[in-house]
Design a protein around this motif. Structure first.
Motif, short mmCIF file in Angstrom:
data_model
loop_
_atom_site.label_atom_id
_atom_site.label_comp_id
_atom_site.label_asym_id
_atom_site.label_seq_id
_atom_site.Cartn_x
_atom_site.Cartn_y
_atom_site.Cartn_z
N ILE A 1 34.71 34.72 45.88
CA ILE A 1 35.67 35.36 46.00
C ILE A 1 35.44 36.92 45.37
N PRO A 2 36.01 38.11 45.98
CA PRO A 2 35.71 39.41 45.49
C PRO A 2 36.35 39.66 44.27
N MET A 3 37.47 38.97 43.73
CA MET A 3 38.15 39.36 42.66
C MET A 3 38.69 37.98 41.97
N ALA A 4 38.27 37.59 41.00
CA ALA A 4 38.64 36.32 40.33
C ALA A 4 39.55 36.76 39.08
N VAL A 5 39.66 35.81 38.27
CA VAL A 5 40.98 36.04 37.26
C VAL A 5 40.40 37.13 36.10
#
Length: 435
Positions: free
Chosen positions: A281-285
């Motif tokens: 994913i391109p932005m995680a937590v």
């Protein structure tokens, strides 16, 4: 399903995932929806929730903690106590809630046996399977042992794959709505709601309220590995050692298994955050936390063609997308142009403040609850073709896939598209039926 005439009462649980459900609870409450996060699986970092657990959930949580640290008869008794407390929690929740949002493939009772009961009582059930490894094929994750796998480990991988596939198909069958991620939807057989369309509820943070330790001439790179093996920390560390050898103004900081406040301090002091080596994913937590502070993130993986085929650049969260082959040069480029890097951080901050605010994400979930789902949110799993997973390199995925197919046939992958994705030729064993 017909649109509900009154605001639903929403149960969230029963496990917190990096603060996601606490953020969703806050967002639902902010838009006037009665919601309550109830957890029975205590999180090691102690994420907060708006209200304390009801008594049955507190009993179940104690049983889980006892089960984790016990063995033998005590462990069996703790498991029995957990089931008994969970039954009481189900009875407590039935008259109090209209909609149940479950994350990580976990509901109130073991094996999700409560979901058919909830449907019998005409409750809505939204099963969220978009967080990561709760739906991802195990052969697309970190291997259970060193490669090549022994026969015992290979059987364990086969069994884990079959169990994950059964869980996904059970939940998509019994839930009112299933939510998935296009890069972890290999086992889905029915259309699902795209997890990323709903968003990651992110609280905007005041960077000025967090002390900055770096000096102006310093370029600080921060890495926050919750699991160093999965995040590719050894590789990232070696990249940073080479970068620092060439540029004495660069400082590298690792923060692992520390309280959330310390993580935020490190992210706030960073010029750049390096999230992980193999992401899907391109932005995680970590990226959302950095974005909330206006800090740019580099994230590496193989999945970006999949994302760009489905999303416009404007709709994707602003990060610096990299690959394992280009990670070092991409970090060097970001550090060489700090002004552009700050621009990425500012754009990421604006993105999470608007599209991923807790209130916005809550409104998106409310659309699921009132059966107002835009067609573009719904994904046909037959079109999900990503095969390289997370937390593991391509060569290791290929090794696990080849070993499973050689030992147990293509059917052991439980993914019909694998024949083409992994270029396996004609299947030597029947594929599982596409239901």
């Amino acid at each position: 399903m017909t649109t509900r005439s009154r605001t639903p009462r929403v149960f969230l649980g029963t496990q917190e995932i990096s603060g996601y459900y606490g953020g969703l609870e806050a967002g639902l409450l902010a838009i006037g929806v009665g919601a309550r996060l109830v957890t029975t699986h205590p999180h090691p970092f102690g994420y907060t929730q708006a209200r304390a657990n009801p008594r049955p959930a507190a009993w179940a949580s104690r049983a889980v903690l006892l089960h984790r640290r016990s063995s033998g008869v005590v462990r069996v008794l703790a498991a029995a106590a957990y089931v008994a407390a969970s039954i009481l929690l189900l009875l407590w929740s039935l008259p109090r809630f209209d909609v149940f949002v479950f994350g990580w493939g976990i509901s109130i009772l073991p094996g999700n046996v409560d979901i058919p009961v909830l449907r019998l009582f005409r409750k809505q059930v939204i099963s969220v399977l978009g967080h990561g490894s709760e739906a991802r094929p195990p052969y697309m994750s970190t291997p259970p042992a060193e490669l090549p796998l022994s026969q015992t480990d290979l059987r364990a991988l086969r069994d884990a794959t079959a169990a994950t596939a059964r869980k996904v198909r059970r939940l998509e069958r019994w839930s009112t709505r299933a939510v998935g991620l296009t890069t972890t939807a290999q086992f889905f057989r029915r259309p699902f709601v795209d997890f990323y369309r709903l968003g990651l509820p992110t609280t905007q943070r005041e960077r000025d309220g967090i002390p900055r330790e770096s000096v102006d001439s310093e370029l600080v790179v921060v890495h926050v590995p919750s699991n160093p093996a999965v995040k590719g920390t050894v590789f990232i560390r070696s990249c940073m050692e080479r970068i620092m050898a060439a540029n004495p103004n660069v400082r590298y900081v690792e923060v692992s298994n520390r309280p959330h406040a310390e993580v935020l301090e490190a992210l706030a002091s960073a010029t750049l955050v390096v999230d992980q080596l193999w992401s899907d994913i391109p932005m995680a937590v970590v990226g959302t936390e950095a974005a909330s502070l206006g800090t740019a993130t580099v994230i590496s993986g193989y999945a970006w063609p999949e994302w760009h085929s489905r999303w416009t650049s404007e709709d994707l969260p602003p990060t610096i997308l990299s690959t394992p082959d280009t990670l070092q040069s991409d970090i060097e480029g970001a550090l060489a142009d700090p002004e552009s890097t700050r621009t990425v951080g500012a754009a990421a901050s604006a993105f999470v403040a608007t599209r991923w605010s807790p209130e916005t994400v809550a409104r998106n979930y409310l659309r699921l609850m009132v059966d107002d789902v835009p067609p573009e949110w719904v994904v046909d799993p037959a079109g999900c073709r990503y095969g390289w997973g997370v937390g593991v390199g391509r060569d290791r995925v290929e090794s696990m896939v080849a070993a499973l197919v050689d030992a147990y046939g293509v059917g052991s992958l439980h993914w019909p598209a694998a024949v083409d994705v992994y270029d396996l030729g004609r299947a030597p064993a029947p594929l599982p039926p596409h239901r």
